[in-house]
Design an enzyme around this catalytic site. Structure first.
Site, PDB file in Angstrom:
ATOM      1  N   GLU A  18      10.160  16.786  14.511  1.00  0.00           N
ATOM      2  CA  GLU A  18      10.531  16.566  13.118  1.00  0.00           C
ATOM      3  C   GLU A  18       9.726  17.506  12.216  1.00  0.00           C
ATOM      4  OE1 GLU A  18      11.513  12.742  10.391  1.00  0.00           O
ATOM      5  OE2 GLU A  18       9.506  12.782  11.261  1.00  0.00           O
ATOM      6  N   CYS A  65      13.745  11.396   6.577  1.00  0.00           N
ATOM      7  CA  CYS A  65      13.615  11.121   8.015  1.00  0.00           C
ATOM      8  C   CYS A  65      14.970  11.108   8.714  1.00  0.00           C
ATOM      9  CB  CYS A  65      12.895   9.799   8.234  1.00  0.00           C
ATOM     10  SG  CYS A  65      13.590   8.405   7.331  1.00  0.00           S
ATOM     11  N   LYS A  91       0.872  -1.175   0.000  1.00  0.00           N
ATOM     12  CA  LYS A  91       0.000   0.000   0.000  1.00  0.00           C
ATOM     13  C   LYS A  91       0.904   1.219   0.000  1.00  0.00           C
ATOM     14  CE  LYS A  91      -1.615   3.043   1.981  1.00  0.00           C
ATOM     15  NZ  LYS A  91      -1.536   4.540   1.667  1.00  0.00           N
ATOM     16  N   GLU A 133       9.935   1.973  10.613  1.00  0.00           N
ATOM     17  CA  GLU A 133      10.981   2.973  10.377  1.00  0.00           C
ATOM     18  C   GLU A 133      10.288   4.323  10.442  1.00  0.00           C
ATOM     19  OE1 GLU A 133      12.820   5.812   8.948  1.00  0.00           O
ATOM     20  OE2 GLU A 133      12.748   4.830   6.986  1.00  0.00           O
TER      21      GLU A 133
END
Length: 464
Positions: free
Chosen positions: A371, A279, A170, A245
């Site tokens: 972040e 990331c 997906k 992750e």
């Protein structure tokens, strides 16, 4: 751009169960470039059933034959490199040279590494009077992000195939066209029907249905820590394996005596690459007090080269643009010194954010803790090496980082004390065999190389 109007399930493109579609938008000019089906739980169920049916045959396929199919897949991806790069540029907005080198190039490298591992990996070992077997975990539900659309697919699908697992993918709804190209490549490479399946759709519907499906044995997810928590909770309730992750707030530590100009220039490039949508980006630059202002000046000079629409592309969509602007405004509000950029649109069209540098950032500021996922660099001051370590580790994340020292030994000594999963030493090069993954809230498990392969294996021991 070419877009399929169905799902790739059981080795063929099938009509979607529902009628809803997702518009794919080019973030550079805000134009719709295609539509893909918005998958439902019914589509996910069909894909999982196809993967389950294909699993016994693929798991029993000798590793050398699985390696041959992955090699063929690598070759197809290499042959279609330009088409892939152009597609990524169209739906993600990354400059074409970056799409060619990284978005299209790195997945070929990673696929090749897993072809070699599938052929050479020892799937059993002797321990005393036992034979230990490493067997495929089963059906894998892979949920991938938009920031590196093909790399993240290959980093999950290739090791799963090497292990003998079957896969339902997906992809992110912002970059589904790249995923459709990958599905075409699996077909061209001769993967048996049902070994790889693709369902496009939104995370709250198709992604959730995949994570919850009782016949999915492992969920591999890359994305935000918030969504990772939800997937982990769902999998935990079903006693299902996960590989997560997640986010990062990585420190780029420049020790006294390091080559300051090189460290700053490479650090700025790292943060600005892919419009900051990485990331593992080194979004916190740590510099000793004595050389701090020199580093700030170097960073301001370096970032001026990253012109929106040329060396740096847009962020992925309007929501992300507004989110990044919000963080920039928060940085100003909390007292950080704006050295470059700011919360204004640098172009009249497209979801661009000005490459931004903050100085006088303190560890407790929002921009030093959360972040941002945009082209925003925070420069922090430290007093001594122990203070630098405290600041580097002062975050809930632990995905990546960098250390620059007068020599490798000094940098390695510091890196050993960092709470993070991967550290580049004095500009160390990317290694497709090195494990990638996080400490703390940056995730569970590892991707790439033999450690990535092991995520898709389970252990059985036979006693004699």
């Amino acid at each position: 751009m070419k877009a399929h109007d169905g799902m790739y399930i059981g080795g063929e493109w099938r009509p979607a169960a529902g009628q809803d579609t997702i518009a794919v938008v080019n973030p550079a000019d805000e134009q719709v470039i295609g539509h893909v089906p918005a998958g439902t739980a019914e589509d996910v169920d069909a894909a999982v059933r196809a993967a389950r049916a294909a699993f016994p045959g693929w798991a029993a396929t000798p590793p050398a034959e699985r390696a041959a199919r992955i090699t063929a897949l690598r070759d197809v991806l290499a042959a279609r490199k330009e088409e892939i790069a152009e597609t990524v540029t169209a739906e993600l907005g990354s400059p074409l040279p970056l799409s060619q080198a990284v978005h299209a190039g790195v997945p070929v490298l990673v696929a090749g590494s897993y072809a070699e591992l599938a052929a050479s990996y020892s799937f059993e070992e002797k321990l005393g009077n036992s034979t230990v077997l490493l067997e495929p975990v089963g059906v894998v539900g892979a949920i991938t992000p938009w920031n590196y659309p093909l790399h993240q697919i290959v980093a999950k699908v290739a090791p799963a195939l090497a292990a003998g697992c079957t896969v339902v993918l997906k992809p992110a709804e912002d970059t589904p066209l790249t995923a459709q190209l990958f599905a075409e490549a699996t077909e061209e490479a001769g993967l048996p029907a049902g070994v790889f399946n693709l369902v496009t759709g939104v995370g709250a519907v198709a992604g959730q249905a995949l994570a919850e499906h009782e016949d999915v044995d492992l969920v591999s997810f890359t994305g935000s820590t918030a969504v990772g928590r939800q997937i982990g909770a769902t999998a935990g309730a079903a006693v299902k394996r996960v590989a997560l992750e997640l986010g990062g707030k990585s420190a780029n530590v420049i020790l006294p005596g390091a080559d300051l100009a090189k460290a700053v220039n490479v650090g700025v490039a790292n943060v600005m690459s892919n419009s900051g949508q990485t990331c593992s980006a080194w979004t916190r630059m740590l510099v000793d007090a004595e050389r701090y202002e020199e580093a700030v000046s170097l960073a301001a000079t370096a970032v001026a080269k990253y012109v929106p629409g040329e060396r740096v592309g847009p962020v992925v969509n309007a929501k992300q643009q507004a989110r990044v602007w919000g963080y920039i405004e928060k940085g100003i509000e909390e007292g950080a010194r704006l050295v470059a950029g700011g919360p204004e649109a640098p172009k009249d069209q497209g979801y661009y954010v000005s490459p931004t540098v903050f100085a006088d950032v303190t560890p407790g500021m929002t921009i030093a803790q959360e972040e941002i996922f945009g082209p925003v660099l925070s420069i922090l001051r430290y007093e001594d090496v122990d203070d630098a370590l405290r600041i580097a580790n002062d975050t809930v994340y632990g995905l990546a980082g960098a250390v620059w020292g007068a020599d490798d030994a000094e940098a390695v000594a510091f890196a050993r004390r960092m709470d993070t999963g991967q550290v580049d030493i004095n500009g160390g090069r990317f290694n497709p065999l090195a494990p990638f993954g996080g400490y703390k809230q940056s995730g569970v498990g590892r991707e790439l190389g033999p450690h990535g392969l092991s995520e898709y294996l389970q252990t059985k021991s036979l006693q004699f």
